[in-house]
Design a protein around this motif. Structure first.
Motif, short mmCIF file in Angstrom:
data_model
loop_
_atom_site.label_atom_id
_atom_site.label_comp_id
_atom_site.label_asym_id
_atom_site.label_seq_id
_atom_site.Cartn_x
_atom_site.Cartn_y
_atom_site.Cartn_z
N GLU A 177 0.83 -1.21 0.00
CA GLU A 177 0.00 0.00 0.00
C GLU A 177 0.86 1.26 0.00
O GLU A 177 0.59 2.21 -0.74
CB GLU A 177 -0.92 -0.02 1.22
CG GLU A 177 -1.91 1.14 1.24
CD GLU A 177 -2.95 1.00 2.34
OE1 GLU A 177 -3.81 1.89 2.46
OE2 GLU A 177 -2.89 -0.01 3.10
N LEU A 178 1.91 1.26 0.80
CA LEU A 178 2.76 2.44 0.91
C LEU A 178 3.59 2.69 -0.35
O LEU A 178 3.78 3.83 -0.77
CB LEU A 178 3.69 2.33 2.12
CG LEU A 178 3.01 2.35 3.49
CD1 LEU A 178 4.03 2.10 4.60
CD2 LEU A 178 2.30 3.68 3.73
N VAL A 179 4.08 1.61 -0.96
CA VAL A 179 4.91 1.74 -2.16
C VAL A 179 4.16 2.45 -3.28
O VAL A 179 4.74 3.20 -4.07
CB VAL A 179 5.42 0.36 -2.62
CG1 VAL A 179 5.97 0.43 -4.04
CG2 VAL A 179 6.50 -0.15 -1.67
N LYS A 180 2.85 2.23 -3.36
CA LYS A 180 2.05 2.82 -4.43
C LYS A 180 1.93 4.33 -4.31
O LYS A 180 1.71 5.02 -5.31
CB LYS A 180 0.64 2.21 -4.42
CG LYS A 180 0.59 0.75 -4.84
CD LYS A 180 -0.83 0.23 -4.74
CE LYS A 180 -0.91 -1.25 -5.09
NZ LYS A 180 -2.30 -1.78 -4.93
N ILE A 181 2.07 4.87 -3.11
CA ILE A 181 1.77 6.29 -2.91
C ILE A 181 2.94 7.10 -2.38
O ILE A 181 2.83 8.32 -2.26
CB ILE A 181 0.56 6.46 -1.96
CG1 ILE A 181 0.82 5.75 -0.63
CG2 ILE A 181 -0.71 5.93 -2.60
CD1 ILE A 181 -0.30 5.91 0.39
N ASN A 207 12.74 5.51 -2.58
CA ASN A 207 13.93 5.23 -1.78
C ASN A 207 13.65 5.26 -0.29
O ASN A 207 14.34 4.60 0.50
CB ASN A 207 15.04 6.24 -2.11
CG ASN A 207 15.83 5.87 -3.35
OD1 ASN A 207 15.95 4.71 -3.69
ND2 ASN A 207 16.36 6.87 -4.03
N VAL A 208 12.64 6.04 0.10
CA VAL A 208 12.29 6.13 1.52
C VAL A 208 11.82 4.77 2.04
O VAL A 208 12.19 4.35 3.15
CB VAL A 208 11.22 7.21 1.76
CG1 VAL A 208 10.69 7.16 3.18
CG2 VAL A 208 11.80 8.59 1.46
N GLY A 211 8.84 -5.03 -1.43
CA GLY A 211 8.08 -3.94 -2.03
C GLY A 211 8.53 -3.55 -3.42
O GLY A 211 7.86 -2.75 -4.08
N PHE A 212 9.66 -4.11 -3.90
CA PHE A 212 10.23 -3.63 -5.16
C PHE A 212 10.67 -4.75 -6.11
O PHE A 212 10.32 -4.72 -7.29
CB PHE A 212 11.43 -2.72 -4.88
CG PHE A 212 11.07 -1.49 -4.11
CD1 PHE A 212 10.55 -0.38 -4.74
CD2 PHE A 212 11.22 -1.46 -2.73
CE1 PHE A 212 10.19 0.76 -4.03
CE2 PHE A 212 10.87 -0.34 -2.00
CZ PHE A 212 10.35 0.77 -2.66
N LEU A 216 9.88 11.13 7.55
CA LEU A 216 10.05 10.46 8.84
C LEU A 216 8.82 9.72 9.34
O LEU A 216 8.94 8.61 9.87
CB LEU A 216 10.53 11.45 9.90
CG LEU A 216 12.02 11.77 9.90
CD1 LEU A 216 12.36 12.66 11.08
CD2 LEU A 216 12.86 10.51 9.93
N PRO A 217 7.60 10.26 9.21
CA PRO A 217 6.45 9.51 9.72
C PRO A 217 6.27 8.13 9.10
O PRO A 217 5.94 7.17 9.81
CB PRO A 217 5.27 10.43 9.39
CG PRO A 217 5.85 11.79 9.44
CD PRO A 217 7.22 11.64 8.84
N VAL A 218 6.48 8.00 7.80
CA VAL A 218 6.30 6.68 7.18
C VAL A 218 7.40 5.72 7.62
O VAL A 218 7.16 4.54 7.84
CB VAL A 218 6.24 6.80 5.63
CG1 VAL A 218 7.57 7.19 5.03
CG2 VAL A 218 5.76 5.47 5.02
N LEU A 219 8.62 6.24 7.80
CA LEU A 219 9.70 5.40 8.31
C LEU A 219 9.44 5.00 9.75
O LEU A 219 9.73 3.87 10.16
CB LEU A 219 11.03 6.13 8.18
CG LEU A 219 11.61 6.20 6.77
CD1 LEU A 219 12.76 7.19 6.70
CD2 LEU A 219 12.07 4.83 6.31
N ALA A 220 8.90 5.93 10.52
CA ALA A 220 8.56 5.61 11.90
C ALA A 220 7.51 4.51 11.98
O ALA A 220 7.57 3.63 12.83
CB ALA A 220 8.05 6.87 12.61
#
Length: 331
Positions: free
Chosen positions: A73-77, A82-83, A117-118, A289-293
């Motif tokens: 889900e995150l990879v799509k948006i 790279n994050v 994810g990749f 940072l929030p998505v990495l957190a």
């Protein structure tokens, strides 16, 4: 990369944080009388839908499926892929290790593949088999070539993990510098330093040579590699004395006793220290940072659940489980 590009992603991240298990639920699992009670609590979480009738045989798959779904889900948006990859790169290099060995040994290790994810299972296998791009970045192709050259010269699998671990840390630093987020760069540098410290301590205990450790340690941290190598030649007391002069002194001091280091506790301290870098993410509306957190919190949650379930099964006490638990940001 403009931080404003994250203004639509980060509200979703905040919603996903609500799926993280509350500390109170974790505490109830630890206090559970047996694995049956843990199972009942686990089935009531977001992981429950991925379980089969056999709880212990399927809980790992449930944890993995939940992680895969979140990544997909995150990879799509995500504005900058790279994050995500800087976090899932550990899975990419794990896959390289397993699938290169499978190719060299003419074995099938497909079940060891972890979604990052990749890069799909077939992409990596094709790149290993042909040496061609297959959608993989140059740094991964270079890693594959270096491993093959090592094997052709030595006919030994021993150096594969060393080469790929070193490449992984190099790639971590390179991608962090590209993203150019100060807190993230510092987190990556600290991760490299802790990895080097842990490898040095293990190398000393295993009586590894300076030459061997020189090939294993990374030069991408702030602790000079040569100074760690000097400790290898002297012993653990020298390493402890040296670490007390570094910026990590206060973090490491609590697990030093009788001039030795508890390596399992060092791993836990490393996780907790790196998690602390994401504290600022709780107040950030923009930036990566929030998505990495969130990814970090999910990974720590997975480690803690695995510890509780396995610990209950093998008979660890509540206190033994608690002392091994990792902290999550915000707790």
């Amino acid at each position: 990369m403009k931080q404003s590009t994250y203004h639509e992603l980060n509200p979703l991240v905040r919603l996903k944080e609500l799926d993280l298990l509350a500390p109170e639920l974790m505490a109830r699992m630890i206090k559970a009388e047996d694995l049956t009670e843990v199972e009942a609590l686990f089935r009531g979480t977001i992981y429950g839908e991925f379980l089969s009738d056999d709880f212990y045989e399927s809980f790992e798959e449930a944890l993995g499926t939940a992680q895969d779904n979140l990544l997909a889900e995150l990879v799509k948006i995500i504005p900058d892929p790279n994050v995500i990859w800087i976090y899932t790169m550990r899975f990419t290099f794990h896959n390289l290790k397993a699938l290169i060995k499978a190719d060299l040994l003419d074995k099938n290790f497909d079940e060891l593949y972890i979604y990052d994810g990749f890069y799909s299972l077939e992409q990596i296998k094709t790149a290993i088999r042909t040496g061609q791009a297959s959608g993989l970045p140059d740094i991964l192709l270079d890693s594959i070539r270096e491993v093959r050259e090592h094997f052709e010269e030595s006919n030994s699998l021993q150096g594969i993990d060393i080469i790929l671990d070193r490449k992984f840390l190099y790639c971590q630093r390179k991608i962090a510098d590209t993203i150019n987020e100060p807190e993230l760069t510092q987190e990556v540098i600290s991760f490299i330093d802790f990895t080097n410290i842990l490898m040095t301590a293990r190398g000393i205990k295993q009586k590894r040579s300076r030459n061997f450790m020189s090939t294993a340690l990374s030069s991408q941290g702030i602790i000079p590699k040569e100074e760690l190598l000097d400790c290898v030649e002297v012993g653990l007391e020298k390493l402890i004395s040296y670490l007390r002069t570094t910026t990590y002194n206060e973090i490491i001091e609590p697990i030093i006793e009788d001039n030795t280091i508890d390596l399992s506790q060092l791993e836990r301290l490393c996780d907790d220290y790196l998690t602390s870098f994401y504290e600022t993410a709780q107040t950030q509306a923009f930036g990566p940072l929030p998505v990495l957190a969130l990814l970090n919190a999910k990974a720590i949650e997975t480690k803690n659940l695995r510890l509780i379930i396995t610990g209950k099964r093998v008979g660890l006490t509540d206190d033994q489980i608690r002392e091994r638990m990792r902290e999550t940001y915000g707790t």
